[in-house]
Design an enzyme around this catalytic site. Structure first.
Site, PDB file in Angstrom:
ATOM      1  N   ASP A  32       0.835  -1.208   0.000  1.00 36.16           N
ATOM      2  CA  ASP A  32       0.000   0.000   0.000  1.00 36.16           C
ATOM      3  C   ASP A  32       0.867   1.254   0.000  1.00 36.16           C
ATOM      4  O   ASP A  32       0.561   2.245  -0.671  1.00 36.16           O
ATOM      5  CB  ASP A  32      -0.920   0.000   1.230  1.00 36.16           C
ATOM      6  N   TYR A  35       2.197   1.890  -3.455  1.00 36.18           N
ATOM      7  CA  TYR A  35       1.133   2.403  -4.325  1.00 36.18           C
ATOM      8  C   TYR A  35       0.858   3.873  -4.010  1.00 36.18           C
ATOM      9  O   TYR A  35       0.734   4.708  -4.921  1.00 36.18           O
ATOM     10  CB  TYR A  35      -0.146   1.580  -4.146  1.00 36.18           C
ATOM     11  N   LEU A  82     -11.273   7.793  -0.055  1.00 37.23           N
ATOM     12  CA  LEU A  82     -10.784   8.935   0.716  1.00 37.23           C
ATOM     13  C   LEU A  82      -9.405   9.353   0.227  1.00 37.23           C
ATOM     14  O   LEU A  82      -8.607   8.526  -0.208  1.00 37.23           O
ATOM     15  CB  LEU A  82     -10.683   8.568   2.207  1.00 37.23           C
ATOM     16  N   LYS A 141      -9.316   2.980  10.591  1.00 38.25           N
ATOM     17  CA  LYS A 141      -9.343   2.661   9.161  1.00 38.25           C
ATOM     18  C   LYS A 141      -9.049   1.176   8.995  1.00 38.25           C
ATOM     19  O   LYS A 141      -7.893   0.759   8.941  1.00 38.25           O
ATOM     20  CB  LYS A 141      -8.341   3.505   8.379  1.00 38.25           C
ATOM     21  N   ARG A 162     -17.875  -2.155  -3.267  1.00 39.09           N
ATOM     22  CA  ARG A 162     -17.722  -0.793  -3.773  1.00 39.09           C
ATOM     23  C   ARG A 162     -17.392  -0.787  -5.263  1.00 39.09           C
ATOM     24  O   ARG A 162     -17.842   0.075  -6.002  1.00 39.09           O
ATOM     25  CB  ARG A 162     -16.613  -0.053  -3.003  1.00 39.09           C
ATOM     26  N   CYS A 437      20.854 -32.231  -0.165  1.00 36.56           N
ATOM     27  CA  CYS A 437      21.259 -33.509  -0.774  1.00 36.56           C
ATOM     28  C   CYS A 437      22.646 -33.475  -1.394  1.00 36.56           C
ATOM     29  O   CYS A 437      23.124 -34.501  -1.890  1.00 36.56           O
ATOM     30  CB  CYS A 437      20.227 -33.951  -1.805  1.00 36.56           C
TER      31      CYS A 437
END
Length: 702
Positions: A32, A35, A82, A141, A162, A437
């Site tokens: 976020d 962005y 918002l 929020k 929305r 391995c």
């Protein structure tokens, strides 16, 4: 100016791409915070060059387009998002803008009042100084999914997402399964029609339990609670949604018809609470910037103890009449803003780096950190992804680093604090041999990862391969979870997938927490899974880049395992969806001596029917390319895809010149438009059913 336009358009395209991933696919690729930084940069450029403003810019829009899996719902009152502020300076600028606008309005004629929000005190309301009257309602929020709930005469009649703010998705059936959302409001004086707006979210404890169950069932793991909540609401089967631990808090009202509400936002929320709607108890009235900042700090400190994810607070002018005066911008109200918390970051030291081995042999470096508390969780490691990421960071063992919980969920190293670097740091060197391995580890040209070449000989790959082998879409062996697989490999009861079918009750009962009934159930599941299909078998092998559709295409094309494993790259490339990379992966897999031994062992214990010969004249789908779009009712998409492949069709994900048929369900979207323009034959679902019935002998089912 042309170069600036190109920069702006390029940034718009990047933002639109990430909006689609976030809102529609629920699979964001960036955090976020990242962005928000991109959006802020676009706002800055558009402010500098207003002549380049575009009404379709992400700065003018709310979200991404709704999915076509649900019927669209048009919001009578747009569900706007918002604007954001990220620090005290940003909040003070918002507070100043609101105050100055109201002061400018105060000398003008009062705007006509909305009769729907009048109360008995409204007419007697005295003139107040704007600053004295400016009280904010501050809320949490939540990091969930915004929804709209329509109640008519107290009854829940519609629920929608929305979406893009103007049109969302109808999710009524799924919303009705959430226990905290009342199907009928209680009390008297209920409005004729009211739209409640709020956030559906998943509590952290429920999220952890959901992922634990998913791991046990070898199903998709959700990256964070928001994605889990969004994915749960978009289930076509409401029974699945009902099993998900979803919750809801309301935060406002949209449409109101035939009813009266207080003129105070917080009083409205209290009224909604009285009607039985959940409202979080930490909403607070704050007068002035100082009180708002105190609330922000209080919630920031309490964040880790809430039990659900939040990414800031929401600040709203409490007086509804003042909200009306302030009005709206293109995508957001002027009277509210989101004050977002900074990404959670702390400094710690890299103690070492370990290399984990995945199913396909990829060696993933994991930084072991000095444990540090971050967002309520103790972080002690971070995924470094690959050698390129380590080089980008310039990371060395012993470095002091900044760690962030990306999207407030996944720990990642943001940067190295070079000035704190001690003299005894150690370079991170990728091993030349697998740490498990000891097989050679090498980087394939064109790839960022380094892989162990041991294949199923490698215990780490073996464990992951077994988890894939028993998964629902592969051999579908119930009761064989991760912990059991780890014990079976560690005790050397199972060296390869074929060994599963030679397990005995005695061996199973020697495992931790294994009881006689569970052991017998597992043996029954193993026996049941021995009858499978060629396509499932191929998918279960876990060959790189070979998913379900490719496995089905390979099974249909070759029909027999012997023909497939002898095929060269050019022959394999003739199979639909098989290109150079997949063909090479297949040749390498079947050419591996250890894999050959495992496959031979599996052939001796598994049984699948020979493919039925498909006669071209009786099957119009034979060798035809088919594309599916829209939501289906009579089929699941996977079942229809498998059925079409069994008829000889090639199923593709996009419309092109090679497409012969488009199967269109409800809300087909752009694929149908493209097919129509290209003259491609389009069938709806009822037409397809009749078409398939005509191909079947009388009395058989489609």
């Amino acid at each position: 100016m042309k170069s600036m336009l190109e920069k702006i358009n390029q940034l718009r395209d990047v933002l639109k791409h990430h909006e689609y991933l976030y809102h529609v696919n629920d699979a964001p690729e960036i955090t976020d915070a990242e962005y928000d930084a991109l959006l802020e940069k676009l706002r800055e450029w558009e402010s500098q060059y207003p002549e380049l403003m575009n009404p379709d810019s992400p700065t003018q829009k709310v979200g991404a387009s709704p999915s076509t899996a649900f019927k669209p719902v048009t919001h009578q009152v747009p569900m706007l998002s918002l604007d954001n502020v990220f620090d005290e300076k940003g909040f003070l600028a918002f507070n100043k803008r609101v105050s100055e606008r109201l002061e400018a309005e105060s000398s003008a004629q009062k705007a006509s009042l909305n009769p729907l929000v009048r109360d008995s005190d409204q007419k007697n309301r005295s003139e107040k100084n704007v600053q004295e009257a400016l009280t904010f309602c501050c809320e949490l929020k939540l990091d969930g999914l915004a929804v709209s709930l329509i109640y008519e005469k107290g009854e829940l009649t519609q629920a929608a997402t929305r979406g893009n703010g103007f049109q969302g998705e109808n999710i009524t059936h799924n919303i009705r399964t959430i226990q905290s959302i009342p199907l009928r409001l209680k009390g008297k004086a209920l409005p004729q029609r009211i739209e409640i707006r709020g956030e559906v979210y998943m509590p952290q404890a429920g999220f952890e339990k959901l992922n634990k169950q998913a791991r046990a069932n070898h199903e998709k793991i959700f990256s964070n609670p928001r994605n889990a909540a969004a994915g749960s609401l978009r289930q076509l089967d409401p029974h699945i949604t009902a099993q998900r631990p979803l919750n809801f808090f309301c935060y406002g009202v949209g449409l109101l018809e035939g009813g009266v509400l207080p003129q105070s936002h917080i009083q409205r929320l209290m009224q909604l609470k009285a009607w039985g709607l959940p409202v979080h108890d930490r909403i607070t009235l704050c007068t002035g910037a100082e009180q708002v900042m105190a609330f922000y700090q209080e919630i920031a400190q309490a964040r880790a103890t809430l039990g659900f994810d939040i990414d800031g607070i929401v600040i709203k002018v409490d007086d509804v009449l003042l909200q009306e005066k302030l009005g709206f911008l293109a995508k957001a109200p002027r009277w509210a803003t989101a004050f977002k918390f900074p990404a959670q970051e702390k400094t710690t030291q890299v103690l070492g780096v370990e290399f984990q081995v995945g199913r396909t042999g990829a060696l993933t470096p994991v930084a072991r950190l000095e444990p540090v508390e971050l967002g309520g969780a103790l972080v002690s490691n971070a995924n470094l992804h690959n050698a390129d990421e380590i080089a980008r960071l310039g990371l060395r063992i012993g470095d002091t680093v900044v760690v962030r919980r990306a999207g407030d969920v996944i720990p990642q190293i943001v940067n190295v604090i070079i000035e704190s670097r001690p003299q005894n740091t150690v370079e991170i060197i990728f091993p030349h041999h697998c740490p498990i391995c000891k097989s050679v580890a090498k980087r394939i040209e064109g790839e960022a990862v380094i892989r162990c070449t041991g294949g199923l000989f490698c215990p780490a790959q073996r464990k992951e391969a077994l988890k894939h082998f028993v998964a629902r879409r592969a051999l579908d062996i119930e009761g064989l979870g991760d912990k059991i697989i780890h014990q079976l490999v560690d005790k050397k009861y199972v060296q390869n997938p074929a060994d599963l079918f030679h397990l005995t009750s005695e061996k199973l009962l020697s495992l931790k927490r294994m009881r006689e009934k569970s052991a017998q159930n597992l043996l029954n599941s193993l026996k049941k899974s021995q009858k499978t299909t060629f396509a499932r078998f191929l998918y279960a092998l876990g060959i790189r880049e070979v998913g379900e559709t490719t496995a089905a295409n390979l099974a249909l094309y070759f029909g027999q395992l012997d023909l497939l494993r002898k095929a060269d790259i050019e022959t394999l490339k003739k199979v639909p969806d098989v290109g150079e990379v997949v063909a090479k992966n297949l040749v390498d897999f079947f050419g591996n001596e250890h894999h050959q031994q495992v496959i031979s062992a599996l052939e001796s214990v598994l049984d699948w029917p020979d493919p039925e010969p498909i006669e071209k004249p009786n099957h119009p789908f034979r060798d035809k390319t088919v594309v599916l779009t829209g939501s289906l009712n009579a089929f699941t998409r996977d079942d229809l895809k498998a059925h079409l492949i069994s008829l000889g069709a090639k199923v593709s994900g996009s419309v092109s010149k090679k497409t012969d048929f488009l199967i269109a369900g409800e809300n087909p979207g752009s694929k149908a438009q493209k097919a129509e323009k290209s003259g491609i034959k389009i069938m709806n679902e009822p037409e397809l059913i009749e078409f398939l019935k005509a191909l079947k002998p009388e009395g058989t089912k489609v």
